[in-house]
Design a protein around this motif. Structure first.
Motif, short mmCIF file in Angstrom:
data_model
loop_
_atom_site.label_atom_id
_atom_site.label_comp_id
_atom_site.label_asym_id
_atom_site.label_seq_id
_atom_site.Cartn_x
_atom_site.Cartn_y
_atom_site.Cartn_z
N ALA A 181 0.83 -1.21 0.00
CA ALA A 181 0.00 0.00 0.00
C ALA A 181 0.86 1.26 0.00
N TYR A 182 0.25 2.33 -0.50
CA TYR A 182 0.88 3.64 -0.47
C TYR A 182 -0.21 4.70 -0.42
N VAL A 183 0.19 5.93 -0.11
CA VAL A 183 -0.73 7.07 -0.08
C VAL A 183 -0.29 8.07 -1.14
N ILE A 184 -1.23 8.50 -1.96
CA ILE A 184 -0.93 9.49 -3.00
C ILE A 184 -1.76 10.75 -2.76
N ASP A 185 -1.29 11.86 -3.34
CA ASP A 185 -2.05 13.10 -3.28
C ASP A 185 -2.70 13.36 -4.64
N ARG A 186 -3.27 14.55 -4.80
CA ARG A 186 -3.99 14.87 -6.03
C ARG A 186 -3.08 14.79 -7.26
N ARG A 187 -1.82 15.15 -7.11
CA ARG A 187 -0.90 15.16 -8.26
C ARG A 187 -0.33 13.77 -8.56
N SER A 188 -0.74 12.76 -7.79
CA SER A 188 -0.20 11.40 -7.90
C SER A 188 1.21 11.30 -7.34
N ASP A 189 1.64 12.29 -6.55
CA ASP A 189 2.87 12.13 -5.78
C ASP A 189 2.62 11.07 -4.71
N VAL A 190 3.58 10.18 -4.51
CA VAL A 190 3.45 9.15 -3.48
C VAL A 190 4.08 9.69 -2.20
N LEU A 191 3.26 9.82 -1.15
CA LEU A 191 3.70 10.48 0.07
C LEU A 191 4.33 9.51 1.06
N VAL A 192 3.85 8.27 1.09
CA VAL A 192 4.37 7.27 2.01
C VAL A 192 3.96 5.90 1.49
N TRP A 193 4.74 4.87 1.85
CA TRP A 193 4.46 3.52 1.36
C TRP A 193 5.03 2.50 2.33
N ASN A 194 4.61 1.24 2.18
CA ASN A 194 5.22 0.19 2.98
C ASN A 194 6.19 -0.61 2.12
N LEU A 235 7.17 -3.99 -5.02
CA LEU A 235 6.39 -4.10 -6.26
C LEU A 235 6.76 -2.99 -7.25
N PHE A 236 6.92 -1.78 -6.73
CA PHE A 236 7.09 -0.61 -7.59
C PHE A 236 8.44 0.05 -7.28
N GLY A 237 9.44 -0.28 -8.11
CA GLY A 237 10.80 0.17 -7.83
C GLY A 237 10.99 1.67 -7.80
N HIS A 238 10.11 2.43 -8.48
CA HIS A 238 10.30 3.88 -8.53
C HIS A 238 10.09 4.54 -7.18
N LEU A 239 9.49 3.82 -6.24
CA LEU A 239 9.24 4.43 -4.94
C LEU A 239 10.52 4.70 -4.15
N VAL A 240 11.57 3.97 -4.45
CA VAL A 240 12.76 4.05 -3.59
C VAL A 240 14.05 4.42 -4.31
N ASP A 241 14.02 4.51 -5.64
CA ASP A 241 15.31 4.68 -6.32
C ASP A 241 15.46 6.02 -7.04
N GLY A 242 14.61 6.98 -6.76
CA GLY A 242 14.72 8.26 -7.44
C GLY A 242 15.22 9.36 -6.53
N ARG A 278 13.95 12.36 -6.29
CA ARG A 278 12.88 13.25 -5.85
C ARG A 278 11.66 12.43 -5.46
N ARG A 279 10.68 13.10 -4.90
CA ARG A 279 9.47 12.40 -4.46
C ARG A 279 8.87 11.63 -5.63
N PRO A 280 8.57 10.33 -5.44
CA PRO A 280 8.04 9.55 -6.56
C PRO A 280 6.66 10.03 -6.98
N ASN A 281 6.38 9.92 -8.26
CA ASN A 281 5.08 10.30 -8.82
C ASN A 281 4.62 9.17 -9.74
N ASN A 282 3.42 8.67 -9.52
CA ASN A 282 2.94 7.51 -10.27
C ASN A 282 2.73 7.80 -11.75
N VAL A 283 2.26 8.99 -12.09
CA VAL A 283 2.02 9.28 -13.51
C VAL A 283 3.35 9.42 -14.24
N ARG A 284 4.31 10.08 -13.62
CA ARG A 284 5.64 10.18 -14.23
C ARG A 284 6.23 8.78 -14.45
N TYR A 285 6.04 7.90 -13.46
CA TYR A 285 6.53 6.53 -13.58
C TYR A 285 5.90 5.81 -14.77
#
Length: 285
Positions: free
Chosen positions: A130-143, A149-156, A158-165
């Motif tokens: 699970a993760y929490v996103i805001d209106r812009r699809s920025d991922v604010l926190v995750w487990n 599952l989603f490598g972009h959460l930890v290897d960038g 800047r703050r990860p963004n699902n749409v950019r990913y």
């Protein structure tokens, strides 16, 4: 005009222009037969004519034309309701139309994670990802399951963004079996966010970045499609866990407008559940 008044004028103009563009995009999707009108005569463009739309909504043609041009006075709730009915808008599209017409002060700066959203994440039982996103699809926190599952959460950097990913990371096309549908959903979510905050500089910067980087995004963004999905299933082709079929639920975070928790699970006893169970579910960021 003083600086504050100039900013307010630009803000109102931005909202009015986006509202007009949204009305135009939905008008051109309607066919005369869908609203009980005869399809008579040659039509230079698809969809209903402006005069037909005005008649269906019970407003003057001149006023409707000015609405589409972004030059009309602020429409009343009753006019917005009439337009929504005439355009046969879905619930999500109706909400988007009203959001565009409201005078809402845009948020500024990075969004702060609400304590309620973090608590929702911590309460989830393993092996839920699970993760929490805001209106812009920025991922604010995750487990940690989500990070696996989603490598972009930890290897960038800047703050990860699902749409950019989805649109700029090659791993996304490899991970999501139904990438085209995921891409459409991502754009629809971002478009809804633009309805609430069309003058949000961070959102506009993200849209400009994706326009530059992705031909697929450039094709999808002008459609102004909106979707509201609160549950479903996604097929993943994970690089280490293999093919996974995961159910997801989307929950709005308490006391945090715009923040949503997205949780992925699989039925116990299935290979997908076993794969998720291999990851610890410690909250991380």
């Amino acid at each position: 005009m003083r600086g504050r008044e100039r900013v307010e004028s630009v803000r109102r103009s931005t909202r009015a222009s986006e509202l007009g563009a949204f009305l135009r995009s939905r008008r051109t999707l309607l066919r005369p037969g869908e609203v009980g009108l005869p399809a008579e005569g040659a039509r230079r463009t698809s969809g209903l004519r402006r005069e037909e739309m005005a008649r269906l909504a019970g407003v003057s043609e001149g006023y409707y034309v000015r609405l589409e041009q972004g030059r009309a006075p602020h429409p009343s709730p009753s006019v917005l309701g009439a337009l929504a009915r005439a355009l046969r808008l879905s619930d999500a599209e109706r909400d988007h139309l009203f959001a565009l017409a409201e005078e809402v002060r845009p948020e500024s700066g990075p969004e702060v994670l609400a304590s309620g959203a973090r608590r929702m994440l911590e309460l989830l039982a393993p092996p839920t990802a699970a993760y929490v996103i805001d209106r812009r699809s920025d991922v604010l926190v995750w487990n940690d399951s989500a990070a696996a599952l989603f490598g972009h959460l930890v290897d960038g950097p800047r703050r990860p963004n699902n749409v950019r990913y989805v649109f700029t990371d090659p791993r996304a096309k490899e991970l999501f079996v139904d990438w085209a549908d995921i891409a459409s959903d991502s754009v629809a979510h971002l478009r809804a966010a633009a309805g609430h905050r069309p003058d949000d500089p961070e959102l506009n910067a993200l849209v400009a970045e994706l326009h530059e980087a992705s031909p697929e995004f450039r094709r999808l963004w002008p459609t102004r499609e909106l979707r509201r999905k609160v549950s479903g299933r996604k097929e993943l082709n994970h690089p280490t866990a293999g093919r996974m079929s995961l159910d997801y639920e989307v929950l709005h975070a308490p006391q945090a407008p715009g923040q949503r928790l997205v949780a992925y699970t699989a039925p116990p006893g299935t290979p997908s559940h076993s794969a998720l169970g291999g990851y610890p579910s410690r909250c991380g960021k």
